[in-house]
Write a protein that holds these residues in place. Sequence first.
Motif, short mmCIF file in Angstrom:
data_model
loop_
_atom_site.label_atom_id
_atom_site.label_comp_id
_atom_site.label_asym_id
_atom_site.label_seq_id
_atom_site.Cartn_x
_atom_site.Cartn_y
_atom_site.Cartn_z
N MET A 119 0.83 -1.21 0.00
CA MET A 119 0.00 0.00 0.00
C MET A 119 0.86 1.26 0.00
SD MET A 119 -3.12 -1.04 2.57
CE MET A 119 -4.47 -0.17 1.73
N ILE A 120 1.88 1.29 0.85
CA ILE A 120 2.76 2.46 0.91
C ILE A 120 3.52 2.63 -0.40
CG2 ILE A 120 4.82 3.41 2.02
CD1 ILE A 120 3.85 2.07 4.63
N HIS A 121 4.08 1.54 -0.90
CA HIS A 121 4.87 1.60 -2.14
C HIS A 121 4.07 2.18 -3.29
CE1 HIS A 121 7.55 0.40 -5.37
NE2 HIS A 121 6.55 -0.26 -5.94
N LEU A 122 2.86 1.66 -3.49
CA LEU A 122 2.06 2.12 -4.62
C LEU A 122 1.49 3.52 -4.40
CD1 LEU A 122 0.20 -1.20 -5.53
CD2 LEU A 122 2.21 -0.19 -6.64
N ALA A 123 1.07 3.81 -3.16
CA ALA A 123 0.52 5.14 -2.87
C ALA A 123 1.58 6.22 -3.00
CB ALA A 123 -0.08 5.15 -1.47
N GLU A 124 2.81 5.92 -2.62
CA GLU A 124 3.91 6.90 -2.73
C GLU A 124 4.24 7.23 -4.18
OE1 GLU A 124 6.77 6.81 1.16
OE2 GLU A 124 7.18 5.32 -0.39
N LYS A 125 3.98 6.30 -5.07
CA LYS A 125 4.30 6.52 -6.48
C LYS A 125 3.31 7.46 -7.16
CE LYS A 125 5.65 3.11 -9.01
NZ LYS A 125 5.72 1.82 -9.72
N ASP A 126 2.16 7.65 -6.54
CA ASP A 126 1.16 8.55 -7.09
C ASP A 126 1.62 9.99 -6.89
OD1 ASP A 126 -1.12 9.93 -7.84
OD2 ASP A 126 -2.14 9.58 -5.92
#
Length: 282
Positions: A119-126
């Motif tokens: 969740m953190i990895h993908l949300a940070e990429k936004d």
Amino acid sequence: MLRALLRAHCSLHTSVNCSGEFRRRVCRRAVSTIRSGSIEASMAFDKGVTLYTAGTPNGWKANMIIEELKIPYKLHAIKLSDNDQKQEWFLKINPNGRIPAIVDHDEGDLPVFESGAIMIHLAEKDPNGTFLPKDTRKKAEVISWLMFQMGGIGPMQGQANHFVRYAPEKIEYGMKRYTNETKRLYGVIEKHLASGKEWLAADQYTIADMANFAWIAWHDWAGVQIDDMPHLQKWMKRIEERAAIQKAMDIPETSFVKQYENDPQKKQEMIDGAKKFMGSQK
């Protein structure tokens, strides 16, 4: 890095959630060869992620952020009852042999495991910080409430599930210990929301809401009731009305919460099946 894994996971049931044109482009590029018992393959999915998941709260968490961000993905359903997650090819993605996991093709086929990490990895990429703010203080709030689920509700409710549903014998102490602690943790959220907050952190809907909701949504399975928590119920309703959440909880198959909701026989069959899988019933 994971090219040798492609043939193994493509041999199982997968599906692609993306446009028809993207699927056609991927198919045109798909090439694989088998050489002397080993397999070398070009990555047939060169954008987005491959999602390894199952219909559990932790699996739903990964599904939710992917659906909310509309990330192109290839779905690989992991059959827990067949121990897919313990196979050597999967252990190269997650050495702990648990779902969910992803391979991020936009980052050189980077494997990421643990639902919170995904969740953190993908949300940070936004770049817009839609579900994980860029502001340091707000981001800290979100991660704090995410860890509240990771370190509190998840482990405690998981144990409540075991003692209430799966244990070979009813152990009153274990049942009370974990259902009471789970209910206490729900109460923390209830009190927090009662202070006038619509969402858990940063005054916006974030991965913290998704993660906690994924577990609280099956509170009944753990023997925990929320009738006395009106703010929690309203918060849950706001989340469950989101189209992305509804879709995420039906991946890779219809949510078992829905399956057993009005079918006591189906509910018992699922319990018995889980007990056999866990070795608590022959």
